[in-house]
Design a protein around this motif. Structure first.
Motif, PDB file in Angstrom:
ATOM      1  N   GLY A 291      47.308  37.071  46.025  1.00  0.00           N
ATOM      2  CA  GLY A 291      45.894  37.393  45.857  1.00  0.00           C
ATOM      3  C   GLY A 291      45.148  37.442  47.177  1.00  0.00           C
ATOM      4  N   PRO A 292      45.583  38.319  48.104  1.00  0.00           N
ATOM      5  CA  PRO A 292      44.935  38.351  49.431  1.00  0.00           C
ATOM      6  C   PRO A 292      43.480  38.811  49.379  1.00  0.00           C
ATOM      7  CG  PRO A 292      46.462  40.186  49.208  1.00  0.00           C
ATOM      8  CD  PRO A 292      46.664  39.320  47.995  1.00  0.00           C
ATOM      9  N   LEU A 293      43.049  39.344  48.226  1.00  0.00           N
ATOM     10  CA  LEU A 293      41.658  39.805  48.137  1.00  0.00           C
ATOM     11  C   LEU A 293      40.830  38.891  47.233  1.00  0.00           C
ATOM     12  CD1 LEU A 293      42.302  43.627  47.659  1.00  0.00           C
ATOM     13  CD2 LEU A 293      42.146  42.317  49.761  1.00  0.00           C
ATOM     14  N   ASN A 294      41.358  37.725  46.947  1.00  0.00           N
ATOM     15  CA  ASN A 294      40.665  36.817  46.030  1.00  0.00           C
ATOM     16  C   ASN A 294      39.537  36.089  46.779  1.00  0.00           C
ATOM     17  OD1 ASN A 294      39.925  35.038  44.058  1.00  0.00           O
ATOM     18  ND2 ASN A 294      41.976  34.187  43.741  1.00  0.00           N
ATOM     19  N   VAL A 295      38.513  36.841  47.137  1.00  0.00           N
ATOM     20  CA  VAL A 295      37.430  36.263  47.952  1.00  0.00           C
ATOM     21  C   VAL A 295      36.529  35.345  47.140  1.00  0.00           C
ATOM     22  CG1 VAL A 295      37.363  38.152  49.605  1.00  0.00           C
ATOM     23  CG2 VAL A 295      35.915  38.252  47.583  1.00  0.00           C
ATOM     24  N   VAL A 296      36.713  35.330  45.817  1.00  0.00           N
ATOM     25  CA  VAL A 296      35.893  34.434  45.004  1.00  0.00           C
ATOM     26  C   VAL A 296      36.601  33.096  44.792  1.00  0.00           C
ATOM     27  CG1 VAL A 296      34.639  36.256  43.827  1.00  0.00           C
ATOM     28  CG2 VAL A 296      36.806  35.468  42.887  1.00  0.00           C
ATOM     29  N   GLY A 297      37.823  32.966  45.316  1.00  0.00           N
ATOM     30  CA  GLY A 297      38.542  31.704  45.186  1.00  0.00           C
ATOM     31  C   GLY A 297      38.879  31.379  43.747  1.00  0.00           C
ATOM     32  N   PHE A 298      39.209  32.405  42.976  1.00  0.00           N
ATOM     33  CA  PHE A 298      39.419  32.213  41.543  1.00  0.00           C
ATOM     34  C   PHE A 298      40.797  31.632  41.267  1.00  0.00           C
ATOM     35  CE2 PHE A 298      40.255  34.081  37.236  1.00  0.00           C
ATOM     36  CZ  PHE A 298      39.288  33.340  36.574  1.00  0.00           C
ATOM     37  N   LYS A 299      40.836  30.685  40.315  1.00  0.00           N
ATOM     38  CA  LYS A 299      42.115  30.099  39.950  1.00  0.00           C
ATOM     39  C   LYS A 299      42.095  29.830  38.453  1.00  0.00           C
ATOM     40  CE  LYS A 299      45.338  26.433  41.283  1.00  0.00           C
ATOM     41  NZ  LYS A 299      46.243  26.966  40.284  1.00  0.00           N
ATOM     42  N   ASN A 300      42.995  30.519  37.749  1.00  0.00           N
ATOM     43  CA  ASN A 300      43.032  30.365  36.306  1.00  0.00           C
ATOM     44  C   ASN A 300      44.452  30.623  35.843  1.00  0.00           C
ATOM     45  OD1 ASN A 300      42.952  31.776  33.510  1.00  0.00           O
ATOM     46  ND2 ASN A 300      41.025  30.649  33.618  1.00  0.00           N
ATOM     47  N   ASP A 301      45.013  29.682  35.124  1.00  0.00           N
ATOM     48  CA  ASP A 301      46.429  29.784  34.762  1.00  0.00           C
ATOM     49  C   ASP A 301      46.716  30.999  33.885  1.00  0.00           C
ATOM     50  OD1 ASP A 301      46.895  27.600  36.267  1.00  0.00           O
ATOM     51  OD2 ASP A 301      46.853  26.166  34.592  1.00  0.00           O
ATOM     52  N   ALA A 302      45.832  31.249  32.919  1.00  0.00           N
ATOM     53  CA  ALA A 302      46.060  32.384  32.037  1.00  0.00           C
ATOM     54  C   ALA A 302      46.062  33.684  32.844  1.00  0.00           C
ATOM     55  CB  ALA A 302      44.970  32.426  30.959  1.00  0.00           C
ATOM     56  N   VAL A 303      45.115  33.791  33.773  1.00  0.00           N
ATOM     57  CA  VAL A 303      45.042  34.995  34.596  1.00  0.00           C
ATOM     58  C   VAL A 303      46.293  35.110  35.473  1.00  0.00           C
ATOM     59  CG1 VAL A 303      43.814  36.056  36.527  1.00  0.00           C
ATOM     60  CG2 VAL A 303      42.530  35.161  34.575  1.00  0.00           C
ATOM     61  N   ASP A 304      46.716  34.004  36.062  1.00  0.00           N
ATOM     62  CA  ASP A 304      47.915  34.048  36.900  1.00  0.00           C
ATOM     63  C   ASP A 304      49.142  34.504  36.103  1.00  0.00           C
ATOM     64  OD1 ASP A 304      46.717  33.426  39.248  1.00  0.00           O
ATOM     65  OD2 ASP A 304      47.149  31.280  39.172  1.00  0.00           O
ATOM     66  N   ALA A 305      49.226  34.061  34.853  1.00  0.00           N
ATOM     67  CA  ALA A 305      50.366  34.453  34.030  1.00  0.00           C
ATOM     68  C   ALA A 305      50.347  35.959  33.773  1.00  0.00           C
ATOM     69  CB  ALA A 305      50.330  33.689  32.702  1.00  0.00           C
ATOM     70  N   VAL A 306      49.157  36.493  33.475  1.00  0.00           N
ATOM     71  CA  VAL A 306      49.062  37.929  33.232  1.00  0.00           C
ATOM     72  C   VAL A 306      49.356  38.702  34.519  1.00  0.00           C
ATOM     73  CG1 VAL A 306      47.549  39.792  32.526  1.00  0.00           C
ATOM     74  CG2 VAL A 306      47.425  37.603  31.368  1.00  0.00           C
ATOM     75  N   VAL A 307      48.870  38.178  35.635  1.00  0.00           N
ATOM     76  CA  VAL A 307      49.118  38.836  36.913  1.00  0.00           C
ATOM     77  C   VAL A 307      50.615  38.943  37.165  1.00  0.00           C
ATOM     78  CG1 VAL A 307      49.008  38.432  39.399  1.00  0.00           C
ATOM     79  CG2 VAL A 307      46.923  38.304  38.026  1.00  0.00           C
TER      80      VAL A 307
END
Lengths: 544, 283
Positions: free
Chosen positions: A460-476
């Motif tokens: 997530g080199p463009l994750n400028v909002v510092g977002f962290k969410n397990d469900a999202v990571d799984a989909v990613v």
């Protein structure tokens, strides 16, 4: 000028420009002037204006996604290129694969670098290894999916770690080939000078002066087409108003800035000025610092998002020259199919949600959440008039639901230093909310979108909002590793739904792609989704 | 009539005109402070609306009342000018006074410091400082005050030195009067009036610089002020349409008038109070 972007797909953008005849996404240039005006299909010299210096125009040193990558792509070529909706071979003669895992790429013969040395399979092997070792900066190309690369004669074979149907678009189209004989001695890529800006592309970089701009000269030996313009001068003009004044006077023949909505009519009426239009994938966002309370709570972010009327922003700030943001980020016309998600706007719902969070209005009407008044700072780029105006409207909209916003306008470098220090998300961030945006390439492949929200810094080199969410990571994970396009599309839909629920950022709008040029000097500008009008197809008669 | 005549005696005709202009602007600014909160911010018309009933100067690109922005801007500009002038005058009086009556080393240090400050281009310094420190109202006031004091400090030091060499002060000094007592008892009469032109001229420059900053888009483009309005005039290409008449002209004229008013007062007061100019005029 808006936000840097992964160089990724920019290359892709290039591609297609291609003539209106090919490709569903290419739009013909519209000549808006009176009939009978002189127009020009070729030109000895064309001057284009950009907003800021782009350093030495090598694949590692340009400063922005747009128009920086676009300029680099006039000098460098990739193995394939995006044209319209499809992929066309460029330095590779064709792309062969049976399983989306092993890609065989026979190279075009007779291609030379600008210094006359031949382009060989060695250069391709070198480039892949070089990108692997130098994955730094915001434009780094992530070649980690390539497990193995080998060459046999003029044919290169790339084996991926996992099947990836998007590989040609996402990586091959984006990876500028580097000349081994010049780059093998470069250890600090950020310091590569103009002597390293040597590619196989249709233009050679002949002069560079940070205060005055660039001169690009047509490469007469270009193997894949014939440049239609002999000299491209690139001048740096920071102010929007000055750029368009220069265009009106004919000092500049094309501005890389979007035409401000309020000036569009007068441009259309001016003889000798043409307008090239297309679908612009660049997005404008409201970023929440999800690592900082109370933006770490999805409920708070969603409540704020509900208070913001994106239709009103488009109507008022853009005078209708734009598309309201999809809560799932993806533009409706993006090649990744967008999910039609219902708009979030619901100010009464926002109030109810805030009430439910226990944020009751204090004496001054500002709500108090967990003992702290809901009063936040919103950063905005002082050079961007539409974002300034949008920020002002957002302040009013949030005030309606009892949330105070203080707008701080900063020059874009200072703002970047707070939101995206050194273009490295691992360094953290220091803001509450910020106006933000990504250039078009983020909209071109599902892998790119994953980079906006994946919590791992490499993914997530463009994750400028510092977002962290397990469900999202799984989909990613599914999104970037699923072997078939169908599975990826399904994951992309899920991700959009999650984005609309989690609101790590709120997608405000996409401005219409509208660029102005002097058609009495040169009118060959052609639109390519993702790369707008500044691309190879605009300036070169490509023979692919 | 006597009051007017006395004022005329003090200011002269140009000075009176200046005072009249300034009074009018202050009146507008006061009216602006009385407007409900959010005046100039609220979207009351259609974007780019021309002047019409309820919108004497039309609306800007967001449909906000340009007349209200002009009125609110008067308050912003004048209060900034006033605050900067107060702060600068105090700094200049303290520093200039210290350089005038302090020991030689202190005087030399201060004067060389002032010389260095004078070399620096004020406007550019202001723009740079605002870019680094932020564009909040208080910060802009502080930066301007810190940038604008050297010239008046120099003037005041010269005045202090001149006063110090007056006969009656020398006599008093010879009789052992302490410096601070001399300054308060005798010096203030000679130096005090000079503070008025210092004040007025500083206010003038502060207003002009601040408008410049906002016009360049380096101020706070989201707060109504004359310079901000002109910034949006520029960004929206208003000069290319007929809207310049009601959008660009009023804030431009307002800045010009205010600065003109202050300049007229400043020149008039200075001519009458500056001992050097007074002697030059009467000889």
């Amino acid at each position: 000028m808006y936000r840097r972007t992964p160089r990724s797909i920019a290359a892709a953008g290039l591609l297609a420009l291609t003539l209106a005849a090919c490709g569903g996404n290419t739009a013909p240039v519209q000549n808006q002037g009176a009939p009978g005006q002189k127009t020009a299909g070729t030109a000895a010299s064309v001057t284009i204006s950009i907003s800021s210096d782009e350093s030495t125009l090598t694949p590692f040193t340009n400063q922005t996604g747009y128009p920086g990558d676009n300029l680099v792509n006039l000098i460098f070529d990739s193995l394939v290129t995006v044209q319209g909706d499809g992929i066309k071979p460029l330095l590779a003669k064709e792309v062969q694969t049976t399983d989306n895992k092993v890609y065989t790429l026979p190279l075009r013969s007779g291609v030379t670098w600008h210094d006359g040395k031949p382009f060989t399979a060695e250069d391709v092997l070198f480039s892949v290894d070089y990108y692997r070792e130098h994955m730094e900066g915001d434009s780094a190309i992530d070649v980690r999916p390539i497990e193995k690369v080998s060459a046999e004669g003029d044919t290169v074979t790339m084996t991926l770690k996992a099947p990836d149907p998007e590989f040609p678009r996402r990586l091959l189209a984006d990876m500028a080939m580097l000349p081994k004989h010049l780059w093998e001695s470069v250890t600090k890529v950020k310091e590569a000078g103009t002597d390293k800006a040597v590619g196989t592309g249709p233009f050679k970089l002949t002069t560079y002066d940070p205060s005055r701009g660039y001169t690009l000269t047509a490469n007469a030996a270009y193997a894949m087409g014939k440049p239609k313009v002999q000299t491209v001068k690139v001048v740096v003009i920071p102010e929007e108003a000055t750029q368009f004044a220069a265009l009106r006077t004919g000092e500049v023949h094309m501005s890389t800035r979007l035409v401000p909505p309020q000036q569009l009519q007068s441009f259309k009426q001016q003889p000798n000025i043409g307008i090239v239009e297309g679908t612009e994938f660049a997005s404008t966002l409201l970023a929440f610092n999800t690592g900082r309370a109370p933006f770490d709570k999805a409920e708070v972010r969603r409540a704020l998002a509900k208070a913001i009327d994106v239709n009103d922003l488009v109507k008022t700030v853009l005078l209708g020259q734009g598309t309201p943001g999809n809560p799932g980020f993806i533009h409706a016309k993006s090649p990744i199919k967008a999910d039609e998600l219902p708009p979030l706007f619901d100010p009464e719902g926002a109030k109810r949600d805030l009430d439910a969070l226990g944020a009751a209005p204090g004496a001054d009407g500002i709500r108090v959440l967990s003992g702290k008044p809901m009063s936040y700072e919103l950063l905005v780029q002082s050079s961007s008039t539409d974002r300034l105006r949008a920020a002002e409207l957002i302040r009013d909209m949030l005030k309606n639901v009892g949330v105070a916003v203080k707008i701080t306008s900063l020059d874009s470098d200072s703002l970047d230093a707070k939101v995206w220090p050194d273009y490295d998300v691992a360094q953290g961030r220091n803001y509450d909310m910020s106006m933000w945006g990504w250039s078009a390439p983020t909209m071109l492949s599902s892998g790119m979108i994953a980079q906006l929200v994946a919590s791992d810094h490499k993914d997530g080199p463009l994750n400028v909002v510092g977002f962290k969410n397990d469900a999202v990571d799984a989909v990613v994970k599914t999104l970037t590793s699923a072997p078939t396009m169908e599975e990826r599309s399904e994951a992309a839909k899920q991700l959009q739904k999650l984005l609309a629920e989690q609101v790590p950022f709120l997608t405000l709008y996409y401005r219409n792609g509208t660029y102005a040029f002097r058609k009495d000097t040169y009118d060959g500008w052609a639109w390519q989704d993702g790369a707008a009008a500044l691309n190879k197809f605009s300036l070169v008669d490509m023979a692919l | 009539m006597t009051a007017l005549r006395r004022a005329h005696g003090l200011l002269g005709t140009p000075g009176l005109i200046g005072a009249a202009i300034l009074t009018a602007v202050v009146g507008v600014a006061v009216y602006g402070f009385l407007l409900p909160e959010g005046a100039g911010h609220a979207r009351v018309g259609t974007p780019y609306a021309p002047p019409g009933p309820g919108l004497p100067l039309g609306a800007d690109d967001l449909g906000r009342d340009l007349f209200e922005q002009l009125v609110v801007g008067a308050g912003t500009s004048l209060s900034l000018g006033f605050l900067v002038a107060v702060a600068t005058t105090v700094i200049a009086a303290v520093v200039g006074g210290a350089a005038g009556i302090g020991p030689r080393w202190m005087s030399a240090t201060i004067m060389r410091g002032i010389d260095i400050m004078l070399i620096l281009p004020e406007l550019i310094l202001f723009i740079l400082a605002a870019a680094f420190l932020g564009q909040a109202f208080g910060i802009r006031v502080a930066i301007l005050a810190l940038i604008l004091w050297p010239v008046p400090a120099r003037v005041l030091r010269a005045a202090v030195l001149t006063a110090w060499s007056r006969g009656h002060l020398e006599v008093a000094r010879a009789m052992g009067a302490p410096r601070w007592w001399l300054l308060v008892r005798h010096g203030s009469y000679l130096i005090g009036p000079l503070l008025i032109p210092v004040f007025v001229r500083t206010a003038m420059r502060a207003i002009l610089y601040d408008a410049t900053l906002s016009f360049l888009g380096l101020g706070d483009p989201t707060t109504p002020s004359w310079g901000t309005t002109l910034y949006w005039v520029q960004s929206n290409g208003v000069f290319l349409s007929e809207a310049w008449l009601w959008w660009a002209l009023p804030p431009g004229a307002a800045i010009t008038l205010t600065v003109l008013g202050l300049a007229l007062i400043g020149i008039a007061v200075e001519e009458r109070l500056n001992p050097a100019l007074k002697e030059a005029n009467s000889s």
